[in-house]
Design a protein around this motif. Structure first.
Motif, PDB file in Angstrom:
ATOM      1  N   ALA A 128      -6.803   6.918  -1.615  1.00  0.00           N
ATOM      2  CA  ALA A 128      -6.991   7.555  -2.910  1.00  0.00           C
ATOM      3  C   ALA A 128      -5.779   7.362  -3.810  1.00  0.00           C
ATOM      4  O   ALA A 128      -5.917   7.205  -5.031  1.00  0.00           O
ATOM      5  CB  ALA A 128      -7.279   9.048  -2.721  1.00  0.00           C
ATOM      6  N   ILE A 129      -4.591   7.369  -3.216  1.00  0.00           N
ATOM      7  CA  ILE A 129      -3.361   7.280  -4.006  1.00  0.00           C
ATOM      8  C   ILE A 129      -2.985   5.833  -4.315  1.00  0.00           C
ATOM      9  O   ILE A 129      -2.656   5.488  -5.460  1.00  0.00           O
ATOM     10  CB  ILE A 129      -2.211   7.977  -3.270  1.00  0.00           C
ATOM     11  N   PHE A 130      -3.035   4.975  -3.290  1.00  0.00           N
ATOM     12  CA  PHE A 130      -2.531   3.606  -3.451  1.00  0.00           C
ATOM     13  C   PHE A 130      -3.630   2.581  -3.715  1.00  0.00           C
ATOM     14  O   PHE A 130      -3.341   1.409  -3.940  1.00  0.00           O
ATOM     15  CB  PHE A 130      -1.746   3.201  -2.206  1.00  0.00           C
ATOM     16  N   GLY A 131      -4.881   3.011  -3.662  1.00  0.00           N
ATOM     17  CA  GLY A 131      -5.976   2.104  -3.982  1.00  0.00           C
ATOM     18  C   GLY A 131      -6.659   1.548  -2.749  1.00  0.00           C
ATOM     19  O   GLY A 131      -6.095   1.550  -1.646  1.00  0.00           O
ATOM     20  N   PRO A 132      -7.889   1.055  -2.890  1.00  0.00           N
ATOM     21  CA  PRO A 132      -8.661   0.572  -1.745  1.00  0.00           C
ATOM     22  C   PRO A 132      -8.061  -0.652  -1.065  1.00  0.00           C
ATOM     23  O   PRO A 132      -8.381  -0.959   0.084  1.00  0.00           O
ATOM     24  CB  PRO A 132     -10.032   0.252  -2.362  1.00  0.00           C
ATOM     25  N   GLN A 133      -7.204  -1.379  -1.790  1.00  0.00           N
ATOM     26  CA  GLN A 133      -6.583  -2.560  -1.197  1.00  0.00           C
ATOM     27  C   GLN A 133      -5.437  -2.199  -0.263  1.00  0.00           C
ATOM     28  O   GLN A 133      -4.922  -3.056   0.472  1.00  0.00           O
ATOM     29  CB  GLN A 133      -6.066  -3.499  -2.297  1.00  0.00           C
ATOM     30  N   TRP A 134      -5.035  -0.927  -0.260  1.00  0.00           N
ATOM     31  CA  TRP A 134      -3.916  -0.487   0.573  1.00  0.00           C
ATOM     32  C   TRP A 134      -4.266  -0.583   2.050  1.00  0.00           C
ATOM     33  O   TRP A 134      -5.372  -0.204   2.464  1.00  0.00           O
ATOM     34  CB  TRP A 134      -3.535   0.938   0.209  1.00  0.00           C
ATOM     35  N   ASN A 135      -3.326  -1.073   2.838  1.00  0.00           N
ATOM     36  CA  ASN A 135      -3.511  -1.174   4.284  1.00  0.00           C
ATOM     37  C   ASN A 135      -2.910   0.059   4.947  1.00  0.00           C
ATOM     38  O   ASN A 135      -1.686   0.199   4.978  1.00  0.00           O
ATOM     39  CB  ASN A 135      -2.849  -2.442   4.825  1.00  0.00           C
ATOM     40  N   PRO A 136      -3.725   0.974   5.495  1.00  0.00           N
ATOM     41  CA  PRO A 136      -3.177   2.196   6.094  1.00  0.00           C
ATOM     42  C   PRO A 136      -2.352   1.932   7.339  1.00  0.00           C
ATOM     43  O   PRO A 136      -1.646   2.829   7.807  1.00  0.00           O
ATOM     44  CB  PRO A 136      -4.430   3.024   6.423  1.00  0.00           C
TER      45      PRO A 136
END
Length: 267
Positions: A128-136
């Motif tokens: 939600a914060i860094f965007g859907p492209q963010w790798n958790p």
């Protein structure tokens, strides 16, 4: 002080062992008149009677409850002392200390998690914060890669005190800088110009949310932005060639501060 010729008593060492109190503490209590041994042997050794031990037991109990020696003296020697009131006041202080210790324990837990995980956010919060492209998985990977460095420790310390709202502010600042970089490149801003140097300084200040970044370290980051596939894909996804342009404006700014980008090191 009565002589102990015909009366049994316990020595300082025996009392120390019996009560679990140091000899030094017993001597101190004797010196200040809080708990003096009633008897002495002919050789001058102190001896504690049964009555002395009863007083010492009470002192030990009150000390374990956290009362100070002056308060204990009043309780033991002043028949008008409000003992329940003193204990209630002590209970309030103990409750306050427990609350502080619980907060400290929670803070330590967060610090441990931050050192091990990097981000104290769920996968959903990160997306939600860094965007859907963010790798958790990135925080765990970064911990394995950089966990032994000073910068990771500094990053973890900042992360431990940062919640979703603070991370959102950091993410918004990065997004704003990315837009400004792309617009500057489109506008033909040249490396070494005041506009380009201002963007480099903005980038360096933004990194203070993670760890202090020297200009030499910033040069090394510029190299990584250009050569690391992940970072290059991020910047070139904003504008084609932006990763190289960002490296160039960082290098040019470093030169204005007497730093040779070709020899810059992570320090």
């Amino acid at each position: 002080m009565p002589d102990a010729t015909d009366v049994d008593g316990l020595t300082v060492g025996q009392v120390s062992t019996s009560l679990g109190v140091t000899v030094r503490a017993l001597h101190h209590w004797d010196e200040i008149g809080l708990a003096r041994p009633t008897l002495r042997t002919a050789a001058g050794y102190r001896l504690y009677t049964a009555g002395d031990l009863e007083r010492l037991h009470r002192i030990v109990v009150y000390r374990e409850l956290g009362l100070g020696l002056d308060r204990i003296r009043v309780i033991l020697d002043d028949s008008t002392a409000d003992v329940p009131g003193a204990l209630r006041a002590q209970r309030i202080q103990v409750a306050d200390r427990i609350d502080r210790l619980q907060r400290l324990s929670a803070g330590l837990d967060r610090m441990i998690d931050a050192h091990e995980r990097g981000l104290l956010l769920t996968a959903e919060q990160q997306a939600a914060i860094f965007g859907p492209q963010w790798n958790p998985d990135w925080p765990a990977q970064a911990s394995q890669r950089y966990g032994a460095t000073t910068q990771w420790l500094q990053y973890a310390e900042r992360s431990a005190s940062r919640g979703p709202e603070e991370w959102q502010a950091v993410a918004d600042a990065h997004a704003g800088l990315d837009r400004a970089l792309g617009e500057a490149m489109d506008a033909g801003v040249t490396p070494g110009s005041p506009e380009a140097n201002a963007l480099v300084e903005r980038h360096r200040e933004l990194f203070a949310s993670y760890f202090p970044l020297t200009r030499q370290m910033q040069v090394c980051l510029g190299r990584m932005y250009e050569t690391d596939p992940g970072f290059a894909a991020h910047y070139d996804g904003i504008r084609t060639g932006l990763a190289t342009w960002l490296r160039r404006i960082i290098d040019a700014d470093a030169r204005t501060h007497g730093i040779d980008p070709d020899t810059a090191t992570w320090e």
